[in-house]
Design an enzyme around this catalytic site. Structure first.
Site, mmCIF file in Angstrom:
data_model
loop_
_atom_site.group_PDB
_atom_site.id
_atom_site.type_symbol
_atom_site.label_atom_id
_atom_site.label_comp_id
_atom_site.label_asym_id
_atom_site.label_seq_id
_atom_site.Cartn_x
_atom_site.Cartn_y
_atom_site.Cartn_z
ATOM 1 C CB SER A 20 153.883 -37.323 111.156
ATOM 2 O OG SER A 20 153.522 -37.184 109.794
ATOM 3 C CE LYS A 21 148.147 -39.623 115.261
ATOM 4 N NZ LYS A 21 147.298 -38.697 115.948
ATOM 5 N NE ARG A 22 152.498 -35.063 106.679
ATOM 6 C CZ ARG A 22 153.655 -35.210 106.030
ATOM 7 N NH1 ARG A 22 153.659 -35.639 104.789
ATOM 8 N NH2 ARG A 22 154.795 -34.933 106.628
ATOM 9 C CG HIS A 23 155.452 -40.344 106.795
ATOM 10 N ND1 HIS A 23 155.729 -39.369 107.727
ATOM 11 C CD2 HIS A 23 155.872 -39.859 105.603
ATOM 12 C CE1 HIS A 23 156.311 -38.340 107.121
ATOM 13 N NE2 HIS A 23 156.402 -38.607 105.842
ATOM 14 N N GLY A 24 151.602 -43.023 107.757
ATOM 15 C CA GLY A 24 150.985 -44.287 108.162
ATOM 16 C C GLY A 24 151.572 -44.824 109.450
#
Ligand code: GLU
Length: 475
Positions: free
Chosen positions: A254-258
């Site tokens: 997800s976005k959390r992982h860049g």
């Protein structure tokens, strides 16, 4: 159709599609799905269709459409047909709906939202799975309720009541779902607009799609889509559902992982060919091969080598693959790609031999951004005053300055090549009876303001005699 994708034989009748919903950027998962569909079509000499599923008016934006097109173009995943936009195909969906209503494979349902909620309540209370109870489903000899005045109906698909839906998933193997598990799906809303699964079905049918390769978040849609296709008398495509990509922590990527947009990887200095290579390995393999060209991927791609288990995003491995492609790149090519990044840093490439600089730096660079950072040594302004005072104190001692002076004196008259510079350095060392660091490090500090650089003879030759001597004289 007979689609033996197991042999290496070509099958030009193969038609695949990538069908993104333009509600955001082309993210890594989408890019990988596109890549697999593209590679499968190319492997067979078939056709790759791009379809924009833009019926969700609230979430679809023209910017997102453009972002998807940009991402596909960057990765060079060229489509042969399309882009087709679902919003431009509404007449066709209405036509197919009308045909199904006439044929009896779809029917109007006038239940109000309250009635449907009450239906669900009853099911819950009786411990059953909540489902449509068939109030408006026509059956031979069954009397339908009177049509409520002024109420707009939805259209439901008349799903078979008995039997199973089975398909041999190209990735997951045989999958069977009992029709008893499937509801009479709503295929058009009260305002007449078709729903998601219905548009996909009509499109896959009209576009002659033979192989649907998509994320396994769509597995639940497949039996419904198969039933509708069957009701339409359409030839069924084969389906392959690829597992999702997990982040390095094992959670869904997800976005959390860049992982926002593939274009962000362009910004960060990844080469599209490295991205393609790396994305292909996320869920597909060819023996132990980690590095392969786009042509090899096309040559080797088959769905049997798609993995049943989720792939894990590994930024370190992506860097390793990218470093490989950087090393492999022609120097002039790298120079062209890095020049705008240097300009963004305020550097100037006029009068410098950028390809030669790339040749020196590319052995150690993982990204184009890193190359641009490193190239600033040659393309940026040099400000001696910015050299850290502790470096000056430690390395530009009186003894060191004496050696530098000697070096500078001779440097005016040699041929300015890396070899001649190295020879002069050696001669200077011998004359002073010192070892390499006694000259190498003061030279670096005086000329670059840093104690560490790539090979100093190469750095001096690329900087040019004029700059080197000016900086030496300044100290
Ligand atoms: N539009 C869907 C999505 O973006 C894909 C539909 C499909 O591949 O069937 O998830």
């Amino acid at each position: 159709m007979s689609t033996d994708s197991s042999s290496s034989g070509r099958n030009p009748a193969v038609r695949t599609r990538f069908a993104p919903s333009p509600t955001g950027f082309l993210h890594l998962g989408g890019a990988r799905t596109a890549l697999f569909s593209w590679a499968f079509a190319r492997h067979h000499g078939g056709t790759f269709v791009l379809r924009i599923e833009d019926t969700d008016l609230e979430r679809s934006t023209p910017e997102a459409v453009q972002a998807i097109l940009d991402g596909m173009a960057w990765l060079a995943l060229e489509h042969d047909e399309g882009p087709f936009y679902q919003m431009r195909r509404m007449d066709r969906y209405r036509e197919v709906l009308a045909g199904m209503l006439a044929a009896g494979s779809a029917y109007y349902c006038y239940c109000s939202p309250d009635e449907l909620e009450a239906m669900r309540e009853r099911a819950r209370a009786e411990g059953r799975k909540p489902r449509y109870d068939g109030t408006w489903r026509p059956e031979p000899g069954k009397a339908l309720p009177p049509v409520p005045e002024g109420r707009k109906p939805v259209v439901r698909f008349r799903n078979p009541l008995d039997g199973d839906v089975t398909w041999n998933d190209l990735v997951k193997g045989p999958i069977t779902i009992a029709n008893a598990e499937l509801d009479d799906l709503i295929i058009a809303r009260p305002d007449g607009t078709p729903t998601y699964n219905f548009c996909v079905v009509v499109d896959d049918w009209d576009m002659g799609i033979t192989h649907v390769i998509r994320g396994d978040d769509h597995v639940n849609n497949t039996p419904r889509q198969i039933n509708i296709l069957q009701a339409l008398g359409a030839t069924l495509p084969e389906y392959g559902h690829v597992p999702m990509i997990l982040g390095p922590d094992g959670e869904k990527l997800s976005k959390r992982h860049g992982a926002v947009s593939v274009m962000q990887y362009d910004d960060q200095g990844y080469l599209p060919e490295a991205m393609i290579n790396y994305l292909a390995r996320l869920g597909w393999s060819h023996g132990d091969d980690e590095i392969f060209t786009r042509e090899q991927l096309v040559e080797w791609f088959d769905t049997r080598s798609l993995s049943k288990s989720a792939a894990q995003w590994d930024p370190k491995k992506l860097n390793w693959v990218n470093a490989h492609y950087i090393k492999q790149s022609a120097d002039a090519d790298l120079a062209a790609r890095v020049a705008p990044r240097i300009a963004r840093r305020g550097g100037a490439v006029e009068g410098v031999d950028l390809p030669a600089i790339m040749a020196l730096l590319k052995e150690r660079a993982e990204t184009l951004e890193q190359l641009a950072d490193d190239a600033m040594l040659f393309c940026g302004e040099f400000d001696a005053a910015a050299t850290p005072p502790e470096l000056v104190a430690q390395h530009l001692t009186d003894a060191a300055r004496a050696i530098l002076r000697d070096f500078a004196q001779e440097a005016g008259s040699i041929e300015w090549t890396r070899e001649q510079i190295a020879a002069l350095m050696k001669a200077t060392l011998a004359k002073h009876g010192v070892k390499m660091p006694a000259l190498g490090i003061p030279l670096r500090v005086a000329v670059t303001g840093r104690a560490q650089t790539p090979a100093i003879d190469a750095v001096l030759s690329l900087l040019g005699r004029e700059k080197v001597l000016a900086r030496l004289h300044a100290v």
